[in-house]
Scaffold this active site. Structure first.
Site, PDB file in Angstrom:
ATOM      1  N   ALA A 146      46.894  44.395  34.221  1.00  0.00           N
ATOM      2  CA  ALA A 146      46.610  45.830  34.366  1.00  0.00           C
ATOM      3  C   ALA A 146      47.538  46.315  35.482  1.00  0.00           C
ATOM      4  CB  ALA A 146      45.157  46.034  34.719  1.00  0.00           C
ATOM      5  N   GLY A 187      44.411  49.731  43.645  1.00  0.00           N
ATOM      6  CA  GLY A 187      44.320  48.593  42.719  1.00  0.00           C
ATOM      7  C   GLY A 187      43.451  48.941  41.528  1.00  0.00           C
ATOM      8  N   ASN A 188      43.005  47.931  40.805  1.00  0.00           N
ATOM      9  CA  ASN A 188      42.085  48.176  39.685  1.00  0.00           C
ATOM     10  C   ASN A 188      41.167  46.975  39.504  1.00  0.00           C
ATOM     11  OD1 ASN A 188      43.291  46.275  37.669  1.00  0.00           O
ATOM     12  ND2 ASN A 188      45.071  47.579  38.053  1.00  0.00           N
ATOM     13  N   HIS A 189      40.292  47.052  38.500  1.00  0.00           N
ATOM     14  CA  HIS A 189      39.213  46.056  38.374  1.00  0.00           C
ATOM     15  C   HIS A 189      39.599  44.791  37.601  1.00  0.00           C
ATOM     16  CE1 HIS A 189      36.374  48.852  40.047  1.00  0.00           C
ATOM     17  NE2 HIS A 189      36.696  49.761  39.145  1.00  0.00           N
ATOM     18  N   SER A 190      40.846  44.619  37.246  1.00  0.00           N
ATOM     19  CA  SER A 190      41.186  43.430  36.457  1.00  0.00           C
ATOM     20  C   SER A 190      40.893  42.159  37.258  1.00  0.00           C
ATOM     21  CB  SER A 190      42.667  43.463  36.067  1.00  0.00           C
ATOM     22  OG  SER A 190      43.030  42.223  35.515  1.00  0.00           O
TER      23      SER A 190
END
Ligand code: PMT
Length: 402
Positions: free
Chosen positions: A280, A212-215
């Protein structure tokens, strides 16, 4: 559906006899779907009870900065309340409150909220006939209008003094009608349909883990709200997030992976006027998703990745009338990379944010963006709250349709 639906309204009540009518006013605003935060001046408590207004508004009513009657000391943050509001309505606005609004006197919570406000301010004067026509009051009303505050004119009729003339606060029904008319006029995205992506995507490795990512989703959610507040119908396709939105013009569709986001966006794209890609989206996903939790064994563990579809580029390839806005999140050669994305994805506008700018990008409540249009005009903006950036983006859409 009323234009007041979903609007966050601070109702400021000052101390005049017309305050007794605010019980009906609160009821009408709530019935129209607005969220109402009542702020009373100390003097207004002589004319209507906070208990009545809090019951009708379903929220605590505030008068003071400090809640000294509570076990743990808390305070009512005037700046937060002012920034929360979509509009402030001061009704009744007495001669005293009006003169304080003019001079910037700040001796109660309502005045502090008024001075902190960035949203439109409406006020409904209420006072006796001679006070109303006094040159100093008339002058004050003109000054408030020069501040771009919107006056809901006082009405003629019998006054509490027994005199007959102008000065009565507009009836609650007329105040609501005034607000409705005023807000409808400004809604320049009425009838437009906007598809927005927000948040991260989760690409499953096994039933337990993902890439995943930090959005946080905030940027996309703020755009959705700003667009809906301008009358647009919004479909918000969001990856996993803690964000919430409660607006009747926003339909939220939750997805997990880039592929799911792609599928939902393609289902809705045909009928929309604008697409905004604030999500994102993961560029890659594990080639094979394990059906059972992967057990720890060897020291090294390799996950083979395959490319996800590019949602924005795929929509750029099939767009007809749609105005296509992409984001670019960059860490180097920002302008050049953003310009390449405009070309590759066939965009009308890109919103560039760089992780090199403090307060920009993921997770933070602020952003610093640069708009670049398809003719490569570069428009850098200063650091702002994401809510304010969202309004700037919506203004770009309004300019396009102007
Ligand atoms: O959610 P927040 O915490 O508020 O943070 C906001 C944000 C930083 C996520 C947001 O401002 C932002 O920059 N979103 C885009 C992030 C991104 O993926 O940028 P990119 O440069 O990698 O992608 C370019 C554009 O293509 C983006 O509009 C993206 O949504 C889109 N894209 C990318 C890959 C893909 N497979 N499909 C896409 O549609």
């Amino acid at each position: 559906m009323s234009v007041l639906s979903g609007k966050k309204i601070v109702l400021g009540i000052s101390g005049g006899i017309a305050a007794y009518k605010t019980a009906s006013l609160v009821r009408l605003l709530i019935k129209a779907g607005a969220e109402v935060q009542v702020i009373m001046t100390p003097a207004s408590h002589q004319f209507v009870t906070s208990f009545t207004l809090s019951t009708l508004s379903k929220k605590p009513v505030y008068t003071d900065f400090f809640n000294s009657n509570q076990a743990t000391s808390t305070w009512n943050n005037h700046v937060e309340i002012a920034l929360w509001a979509d509009l402030i309505l001061i009704a009744p606005a007495t001669a005293n409150t009006i003169s304080k609004m003019v001079t910037g006197a700040c001796d109660n919570l309502l005045q502090a909220i008024y001075l902190s406000a960035k949203c439109p301010v409406y006020f409904a004067p209420a006072m006796d006939l001679d006070m109303y026509i006094h040159p100093s009051t008339q002058n004050n009303l003109k000054v408030l209008e020069s501040y771009k505050n919107l006056m809901i004119p006082a009405e003629k009729g019998e006054l509490a003094s027994g005199l007959f003339g102008e000065g009565r606060m507009a009836e609650p029904e007329n105040i609501v009608a005034f607000l409705t008319k005023s807000l409808s006029k400004d809604k320049s995205l009425n009838g437009k349909k906007i598809l927005i992506t927000a948040g991260p995507t989760y690409e499953a490795i096994d039933p337990v883990r993902f890439i995943g990512n930090h959005s946080s989703g905030k940027m996309g959610f703020d755009i959705a709200l700003a667009a809906a507040q301008e009358g647009a119908k919004v479909v918000l396709v969001t990856g996993p997030t803690q964000q919430h939105i409660n607006h009747p013009l926003v339909e939220t569709i939750s997805v997990l992976s880039a592929q799911e986001m792609y599928d939902v966006c393609h289902q809705h794209f045909d009928g929309v006027d604008v697409f905004i890609g604030a999500a994102a989206v993961a560029d890659y996903r594990p080639k094979n998703k394990a059906t059972q939790k992967i057990k720890k064994s060897a020291d090294d563990f390799v996950i083979e990745l395959e490319k996800n579809p590019d949602i924005l580029a795929s929509l750029g390839a099939i767009k007809k009338q749609q105005f296509l806005i992409g984001f670019a999140l960059e860490t180097e050669n920002e302008i050049e990379h953003a310009q390449q994305k405009i070309r590759k994805k066939n965009l009308d506008l890109i919103v560039l944010n760089s992780l090199n700018d403090q307060g920009a990008g993921f997770g933070v409540p602020t952003n610093k963006v640069t708009f670049i249009d398809k003719a490569f005009h570069i428009m850098p903006m200063e650091l702002k709250s994401k809510e304010a950036v969202a309004v700037d983006i919506v203004n770009k859409i309004k300019e396009h349709y102007a």
